[in-house]
Scaffold this active site. Sequence first.
Site, PDB file in Angstrom:
ATOM      1  N   GLY A  25       0.801  -1.209   0.000  1.00  0.00           N
ATOM      2  CA  GLY A  25       0.000   0.000   0.000  1.00  0.00           C
ATOM      3  C   GLY A  25       0.831   1.254   0.000  1.00  0.00           C
ATOM      4  O   GLY A  25       0.352   2.314   0.422  1.00  0.00           O
ATOM      5  N   ASP A  26       2.085   1.160  -0.452  1.00  0.00           N
ATOM      6  CA  ASP A  26       2.957   2.333  -0.533  1.00  0.00           C
ATOM      7  C   ASP A  26       3.823   2.176  -1.774  1.00  0.00           C
ATOM      8  O   ASP A  26       3.623   1.252  -2.565  1.00  0.00           O
ATOM      9  CB  ASP A  26       3.809   2.456   0.737  1.00  0.00           C
ATOM     10  CG  ASP A  26       4.154   3.905   1.073  1.00  0.00           C
ATOM     11  OD1 ASP A  26       4.456   4.662   0.124  1.00  0.00           O
ATOM     12  OD2 ASP A  26       4.116   4.274   2.257  1.00  0.00           O
ATOM     13  N   ASP A  27       4.812   3.081  -1.948  1.00  0.00           N
ATOM     14  CA  ASP A  27       5.700   2.946  -3.091  1.00  0.00           C
ATOM     15  C   ASP A  27       6.362   1.568  -3.084  1.00  0.00           C
ATOM     16  O   ASP A  27       6.724   1.048  -2.020  1.00  0.00           O
ATOM     17  CB  ASP A  27       6.801   4.016  -3.038  1.00  0.00           C
ATOM     18  CG  ASP A  27       6.230   5.424  -3.060  1.00  0.00           C
ATOM     19  OD1 ASP A  27       5.139   5.617  -3.629  1.00  0.00           O
ATOM     20  OD2 ASP A  27       6.878   6.322  -2.506  1.00  0.00           O
ATOM     21  N   THR A  58       0.699  -1.355  -6.712  1.00  0.00           N
ATOM     22  CA  THR A  58       0.502  -0.475  -5.569  1.00  0.00           C
ATOM     23  C   THR A  58      -0.377   0.693  -5.989  1.00  0.00           C
ATOM     24  O   THR A  58      -0.329   1.104  -7.154  1.00  0.00           O
ATOM     25  CB  THR A  58       1.841   0.075  -5.041  1.00  0.00           C
ATOM     26  OG1 THR A  58       1.577   1.052  -4.019  1.00  0.00           O
ATOM     27  CG2 THR A  58       2.634   0.752  -6.143  1.00  0.00           C
TER      28      THR A  58
END
Length: 219
Positions: A25-27, A58
């Site tokens: 859920g991030d880079d 993502t």
Amino acid sequence: MLIQHYLFVDSCTNVCIEDCYISNGDDLIALKSGWDEYGISVGKPSSNITIRRIVGTTPFSGISIGSEMSGGIKNVHVEDIHVFNTGTGIRVKTAPGRGGYVTNITITRMRMDKVSKAIDITEDAGEHPDDSYDPNAIPLVKGITITNIVGHNVTSAGRFLGLMESPLSQIYLSQIYLKLLTPMTWTCLHVEGVASSVFPMACSGFQRSSDVVGNQDSM
């Protein structure tokens, strides 16, 4: 290797990241080197970094550089990347107050499927850790090569937004083919570079060595 957290490289030298599937859920991969006056004070760049054979998804960015890059980021080679269902394929971000530099970056052979924005390079993004940062610490973004990029189901081609005090410079785009879902193309401000075989056509600020676009679907 399956990774469910993003890979965070901060003020590191001689790093190789390869053969990973990342879903989070991030880079997917973030390169950094310190935040504002703290990064400037330590002065330890992230350098000599190789990233290759990465697949991932993502809602944020696939390859992210910055925005905390006050110690400098240099000599980065990225190749053979596939991102899908992703917010932004390639993201480079800095802000006034960062200082530092991003230079000698090469990204090649990247496939993007169903991404919101293909390429986003901006110098006006990012918050500050406190009020002690120097607003006159202007970042330098120079010497970025992006080649052999194929994008399908892309919402927006992207942005190149430099600062008047420090334009994005020596940006080289080559063999880029993006199949857009909407008419939204490039947004550019204070950028200097060369574009060769780029579709949709690169905006003003880029000298065009060729406007002929090859079919990149075979990548």
